[in-house]
Design an enzyme around this catalytic site. Structure first.
Site, PDB file in Angstrom:
ATOM      1  N   LYS A 187     -12.342   0.122 -15.042  1.00  0.00           N
ATOM      2  CA  LYS A 187     -12.808  -1.160 -14.503  1.00  0.00           C
ATOM      3  C   LYS A 187     -13.326  -2.080 -15.611  1.00  0.00           C
ATOM      4  O   LYS A 187     -13.235  -3.310 -15.500  1.00  0.00           O
ATOM      5  CB  LYS A 187     -13.881  -0.921 -13.437  1.00  0.00           C
ATOM      6  CG  LYS A 187     -13.347  -0.262 -12.161  1.00  0.00           C
ATOM      7  CD  LYS A 187     -12.265  -1.089 -11.483  1.00  0.00           C
ATOM      8  CE  LYS A 187     -12.071  -0.719 -10.023  1.00  0.00           C
ATOM      9  NZ  LYS A 187     -10.919  -1.455  -9.438  1.00  0.00           N
ATOM     10  N   ASN A 231      -5.863  -5.011  -6.250  1.00  0.00           N
ATOM     11  CA  ASN A 231      -6.987  -4.360  -5.553  1.00  0.00           C
ATOM     12  C   ASN A 231      -6.809  -2.847  -5.432  1.00  0.00           C
ATOM     13  O   ASN A 231      -7.783  -2.120  -5.305  1.00  0.00           O
ATOM     14  CB  ASN A 231      -7.094  -5.019  -4.156  1.00  0.00           C
ATOM     15  CG  ASN A 231      -7.942  -4.220  -3.185  1.00  0.00           C
ATOM     16  OD1 ASN A 231      -9.158  -4.307  -3.186  1.00  0.00           O
ATOM     17  ND2 ASN A 231      -7.294  -3.399  -2.352  1.00  0.00           N
ATOM     18  N   THR A 288     -16.409   1.218   2.640  1.00  0.00           N
ATOM     19  CA  THR A 288     -15.036   1.649   2.918  1.00  0.00           C
ATOM     20  C   THR A 288     -15.055   3.170   2.775  1.00  0.00           C
ATOM     21  O   THR A 288     -16.094   3.740   2.449  1.00  0.00           O
ATOM     22  CB  THR A 288     -14.050   1.068   1.883  1.00  0.00           C
ATOM     23  OG1 THR A 288     -14.359   1.647   0.607  1.00  0.00           O
ATOM     24  CG2 THR A 288     -14.136  -0.447   1.784  1.00  0.00           C
ATOM     25  N   TYR A 340     -13.490   5.950 -14.020  1.00  0.00           N
ATOM     26  CA  TYR A 340     -13.423   4.727 -13.211  1.00  0.00           C
ATOM     27  C   TYR A 340     -14.113   3.557 -13.942  1.00  0.00           C
ATOM     28  O   TYR A 340     -13.586   2.439 -13.987  1.00  0.00           O
ATOM     29  CB  TYR A 340     -14.102   5.027 -11.877  1.00  0.00           C
ATOM     30  CG  TYR A 340     -14.155   3.919 -10.880  1.00  0.00           C
ATOM     31  CD1 TYR A 340     -13.000   3.493 -10.215  1.00  0.00           C
ATOM     32  CD2 TYR A 340     -15.367   3.305 -10.549  1.00  0.00           C
ATOM     33  CE1 TYR A 340     -13.065   2.486  -9.260  1.00  0.00           C
ATOM     34  CE2 TYR A 340     -15.437   2.308  -9.600  1.00  0.00           C
ATOM     35  CZ  TYR A 340     -14.282   1.895  -8.962  1.00  0.00           C
ATOM     36  OH  TYR A 340     -14.344   0.909  -8.019  1.00  0.00           O
ATOM     37  N   ASP A 348       0.855  -1.197   0.000  1.00  0.00           N
ATOM     38  CA  ASP A 348       0.000   0.000   0.000  1.00  0.00           C
ATOM     39  C   ASP A 348       0.885   1.238   0.000  1.00  0.00           C
ATOM     40  O   ASP A 348       1.761   1.383   0.846  1.00  0.00           O
ATOM     41  CB  ASP A 348      -0.940   0.043   1.203  1.00  0.00           C
ATOM     42  CG  ASP A 348      -2.191   0.863   0.908  1.00  0.00           C
ATOM     43  OD1 ASP A 348      -3.297   0.323   0.952  1.00  0.00           O
ATOM     44  OD2 ASP A 348      -2.042   2.075   0.619  1.00  0.00           O
TER      45      ASP A 348
HETATM   46  N1  NAD Z   1     -15.814  -0.285  -1.738  1.00  0.00           N
HETATM   47  C1  NAD Z   1     -16.602  -0.715  -2.726  1.00  0.00           C
HETATM   48  O1  NAD Z   1     -17.847  -0.857  -2.576  1.00  0.00           O
HETATM   49  C2  NAD Z   1     -16.012  -1.056  -4.054  1.00  0.00           C
HETATM   50  C3  NAD Z   1     -16.897  -1.324  -5.112  1.00  0.00           C
HETATM   51  C4  NAD Z   1     -16.357  -1.710  -6.343  1.00  0.00           C
HETATM   52  C5  NAD Z   1     -14.978  -1.807  -6.504  1.00  0.00           C
HETATM   53  N2  NAD Z   1     -14.152  -1.486  -5.459  1.00  0.00           N
HETATM   54  C6  NAD Z   1     -12.718  -1.608  -5.682  1.00  0.00           C
HETATM   55  O2  NAD Z   1     -12.131  -2.316  -4.604  1.00  0.00           O
HETATM   56  C7  NAD Z   1     -10.774  -1.883  -4.443  1.00  0.00           C
HETATM   57  C8  NAD Z   1     -10.522  -1.471  -3.004  1.00  0.00           C
HETATM   58  O3  NAD Z   1     -11.336  -0.348  -2.710  1.00  0.00           O
HETATM   59  P1  NAD Z   1     -11.680   0.124  -1.215  1.00  0.00           P
HETATM   60  O4  NAD Z   1     -13.128   0.455  -1.219  1.00  0.00           O
HETATM   61  O5  NAD Z   1     -11.148  -0.846  -0.251  1.00  0.00           O
HETATM   62  O6  NAD Z   1     -10.872   1.528  -1.174  1.00  0.00           O
HETATM   63  P2  NAD Z   1      -9.851   2.124  -0.076  1.00  0.00           P
HETATM   64  O7  NAD Z   1      -9.621   3.535  -0.483  1.00  0.00           O
HETATM   65  O8  NAD Z   1     -10.371   1.857   1.297  1.00  0.00           O
HETATM   66  O9  NAD Z   1      -8.536   1.265  -0.274  1.00  0.00           O
HETATM   67  C9  NAD Z   1      -7.730   1.356  -1.419  1.00  0.00           C
HETATM   68  C10 NAD Z   1      -6.279   1.269  -0.992  1.00  0.00           C
HETATM   69  O10 NAD Z   1      -5.457   1.301  -2.175  1.00  0.00           O
HETATM   70  C11 NAD Z   1      -4.299   2.066  -1.897  1.00  0.00           C
HETATM   71  N3  NAD Z   1      -3.717   2.560  -3.153  1.00  0.00           N
HETATM   72  C12 NAD Z   1      -4.228   3.511  -3.974  1.00  0.00           C
HETATM   73  N4  NAD Z   1      -3.412   3.720  -5.011  1.00  0.00           N
HETATM   74  C13 NAD Z   1      -2.350   2.877  -4.855  1.00  0.00           C
HETATM   75  C14 NAD Z   1      -1.185   2.612  -5.627  1.00  0.00           C
HETATM   76  N5  NAD Z   1      -0.934   3.292  -6.750  1.00  0.00           N
HETATM   77  N6  NAD Z   1      -0.319   1.655  -5.191  1.00  0.00           N
HETATM   78  C15 NAD Z   1      -0.570   0.968  -4.046  1.00  0.00           C
HETATM   79  N7  NAD Z   1      -1.643   1.206  -3.278  1.00  0.00           N
HETATM   80  C16 NAD Z   1      -2.541   2.127  -3.669  1.00  0.00           C
HETATM   81  C17 NAD Z   1      -4.800   3.200  -1.006  1.00  0.00           C
HETATM   82  O11 NAD Z   1      -3.732   3.812  -0.269  1.00  0.00           O
HETATM   83  C18 NAD Z   1      -5.836   2.470  -0.138  1.00  0.00           C
HETATM   84  O12 NAD Z   1      -5.286   2.035   1.088  1.00  0.00           O
HETATM   85  C19 NAD Z   1     -10.567  -0.748  -5.456  1.00  0.00           C
HETATM   86  O13 NAD Z   1      -9.993  -1.269  -6.643  1.00  0.00           O
HETATM   87  C20 NAD Z   1     -11.983  -0.276  -5.726  1.00  0.00           C
HETATM   88  O14 NAD Z   1     -12.102   0.380  -6.958  1.00  0.00           O
HETATM   89  C21 NAD Z   1     -14.632  -1.118  -4.252  1.00  0.00           C
END
Ligand code: NAD
Length: 301
Positions: free
Chosen positions: A175, A100, A205, A171, A38
């Site tokens: 995706k 992720n 989140t 986005y 991260d």
């Molecule tokens: N939360 C949801 O309902 C949801 C829905 C669909 C898709 N997603 C996808 O799930 C994944 C996780 O999302 P989340 O909700 O846990 O978000 P989040 O913001 O809580 O966590 C994402 C993490 O990724 C890290 N990050 C960002 N850019 C980075 C990089 N370049 N290198 C390394 N780390 C990096 C951030 O520091 C963060 O800790 C994402 O790909 C998001 O698009 C989430």
């Protein structure tokens, strides 16, 4: 715990917070050794901090698991290579890559600027590709050396990428690109013993706290369908040796629900056997559209 991934070495990107953190903890609980990657950015991708990755490593080691932190940017070519290198140098192998990491810069298309487009495409789409490219090259070398891997890649798409989402053009495009990349990677990497699947999660989140507020949690302390930990069991299973027969698939996963998504398929068609005149096509297209199921609505439309 069943130990379903015991001694497998797993990289989880973006594992310092949210869904990725839950994946890292769940893999560790099931006996895996985890690289917690991260870069520690804010929700819009700004800033950096090693704190979140270190904290998750501390949680895993405090409960007797094995983990190492990595704070590279997954969309940086050399950074992605270092993430893979961290697994090999620390644990001597790599079995599972969970892509992720990512962030959002939401805006309606007519207001979306070039930087917002580039940053979101970069982190999600290039971030997925850079990681799978370096992991894939390692697995190909292993296969050529006679040590065919039993390896897994689990990508993270989104309902936004599969069905579209208003206000998230950058986005959704990234995706959707990840969904296409998953198909190509599953076809190309099969010969090296690697399966490639994707998930479209939904959970509370920082990315979604306005959409899935705390008051949607079970009020009596019962099952909280929006807990990000609900997404991880499927990802752990996909990362296990048990899932060898599943590749090129996309699962929507949230709460207690696992849904196999059915992607673009060939539908009704008409072949004239010669080039159409534009003026002939109105009734042809009407017939095809009438014969096909309605598309599912775009999120937020
Ligand atoms: N939360 C949801 O309902 C949801 C829905 C669909 C898709 N997603 C996808 O799930 C994944 C996780 O999302 P989340 O909700 O846990 O978000 P989040 O913001 O809580 O966590 C994402 C993490 O990724 C890290 N990050 C960002 N850019 C980075 C990089 N370049 N290198 C390394 N780390 C990096 C951030 O520091 C963060 O800790 C994402 O790909 C998001 O698009 C989430």
């Amino acid at each position: 715990m069943s130990g379903i991934v015991r001694d497998r070495v797993v990289v989880v990107t973006g594992a310092g917070r949210g869904i990725g953190r839950e994946h890292a903890l769940a893999f560790a609980r099931e006996g895996a050794k985890v690289v917690v990657n991260d870069v520690g950015v804010a929700l819009d991708g700004s800033g950096t901090s090693g704190g979140p990755a270190e904290q998750v490593v501390a949680e895993i080691t405090a409960s007797g698991g094995e983990a190492v932190a990595n704070t590279d940017d997954v969309a940086d070519w050399a950074g992605a290579e270092r993430v893979v290198g961290t697994a090999l140098e620390t644990f001597g192998r790599l079995d599972v890559l969970v892509n992720n990491a990512g962030f959002l810069r939401d805006r309606m298309l007519v207001n979306l600027d070039e930087q917002e487009w580039d940053a979101v495409l970069r982190v999600h789409l290039k971030g997925h590709f850079a990681m799978l490219r370096h992991a894939g090259a390692h697995w190909r070398a292993e296969a050529k050396a006679g040590r065919t891997p039993d390896a897994r890649i689990i990508n993270t798409s989104s309902g936004a990428g599969l069905l579209g989402s208003v206000g998230q053009g950058n986005y959704s495009a990234a995706k959707a690109g990840i969904a296409g990349l998953t198909l190509v990677a599953s076809a190309e990497l099969a010969r090296y013993g690697v399966t490639v699947n994707g998930i479209a999660p939904a959970a509370r989140t920082r990315m979604t706290e306005s959409a899935f507020a705390d008051d949607m949690a079970a009020p009596d302390g019962g099952f909280d369908a929006m807990d990000p930990g609900n997404v991880s069991p499927l990802v752990v299973w996909l990362g296990s040796a048990e899932s060898a027969h599943v590749t090129g698939r996309m699962f929507e996963v949230d709460g207690g629900r696992v849904c196999l998504m059915q992607s673009w398929r060939h539908g009704p068609e008409e072949d004239k056997g010669a080039r159409w005149e534009p003026g002939e096509l109105g009734p042809v297209v009407r017939k095809l559209v009438d014969a096909a199921p309605e598309p599912e609505p775009v999120y937020g439309a």
